[in-house]
Design a protein around this motif. Structure first.
Motif, mmCIF file in Angstrom:
data_model
loop_
_atom_site.group_PDB
_atom_site.id
_atom_site.type_symbol
_atom_site.label_atom_id
_atom_site.label_comp_id
_atom_site.label_asym_id
_atom_site.label_seq_id
_atom_site.Cartn_x
_atom_site.Cartn_y
_atom_site.Cartn_z
ATOM 1 N N SER A 134 -3.366 -59.613 -20.727
ATOM 2 C CA SER A 134 -2.209 -58.995 -20.091
ATOM 3 C C SER A 134 -2.560 -58.213 -18.828
ATOM 4 N N VAL A 135 -3.838 -57.855 -18.649
ATOM 5 C CA VAL A 135 -4.224 -57.062 -17.479
ATOM 6 C C VAL A 135 -5.205 -57.794 -16.578
ATOM 7 N N LYS A 136 -5.661 -58.944 -17.011
ATOM 8 C CA LYS A 136 -6.655 -59.686 -16.236
ATOM 9 C C LYS A 136 -6.120 -60.011 -14.839
ATOM 10 N N GLY A 137 -6.945 -59.748 -13.843
ATOM 11 C CA GLY A 137 -6.535 -59.973 -12.456
ATOM 12 C C GLY A 137 -5.822 -58.797 -11.828
ATOM 13 N N ARG A 138 -5.417 -57.811 -12.641
ATOM 14 C CA ARG A 138 -4.719 -56.623 -12.112
ATOM 15 C C ARG A 138 -5.551 -55.360 -12.292
ATOM 16 N N PHE A 139 -6.291 -55.276 -13.384
ATOM 17 C CA PHE A 139 -7.084 -54.092 -13.704
ATOM 18 C C PHE A 139 -8.561 -54.404 -13.524
ATOM 19 N N THR A 140 -9.327 -53.385 -13.137
ATOM 20 C CA THR A 140 -10.772 -53.524 -13.002
ATOM 21 C C THR A 140 -11.462 -52.324 -13.631
ATOM 22 N N ILE A 141 -12.380 -52.600 -14.538
ATOM 23 C CA ILE A 141 -13.178 -51.536 -15.143
ATOM 24 C C ILE A 141 -14.526 -51.478 -14.432
#
Length: 123
Positions: free
Chosen positions: A63-70
């Motif tokens: 659901s967050v892949k491509g939008r969030f970065t850790i």
């Protein structure tokens, strides 16, 4: 035991960005994998992202892949979650968590937790 303190939450409009930070107390921070989880009202805590002790391996929820970065800075004992293109469904309390060495996606694997940071995305 690792003490964790999140910061950077807040209110943002849909499409906006926020960066969460999680500062760890322990000097051996570099030997801990770190994870971000979130919990929305009435829902179970869910995995968002995790990073291994070296920073070489990262994992993301679909659901967050491509939008969030850790990411992490071991010199500062801090892990970050950069959140872009935020959606109203990203609204939740976000928690960082720590466990030794290997990152996983299961919240039950993590031993130490922060107090949480509220993220609210308005439509």
């Amino acid at each position: 035991q690792v003490q964790l303190v999140e910061s950077g939450g807040g209110l943002v409009q849909a499409g906006g960005s926020l960066r969460l930070s999680c500062a760890a107390s322990r000097r051996t921070f570099s030997s801990y994998a770190m994870g971000w989880f979130r919990q929305a009202p009435g829902k179970e805590r869910e995995f968002v992202a995790s990073i291994d002790w070296s920073g070489s391996k990262t994992y993301y929820a679909d659901s967050v892949k491509g939008r969030f970065t850790i990411s992490r800075d071991n010199a500062k004992n801090t892990v970050y979650l950069q959140m872009n293109s935020l959606k109203p469904e990203d609204t939740a309390v976000y928690y960082c968590a720590a466990r030794p060495f290997r990152a996983t996606t299961n919240h039950g694997d993590y031993d130490d937790w922060g107090q949480g940071a509220q993220v609210t995305v308005s439509s």
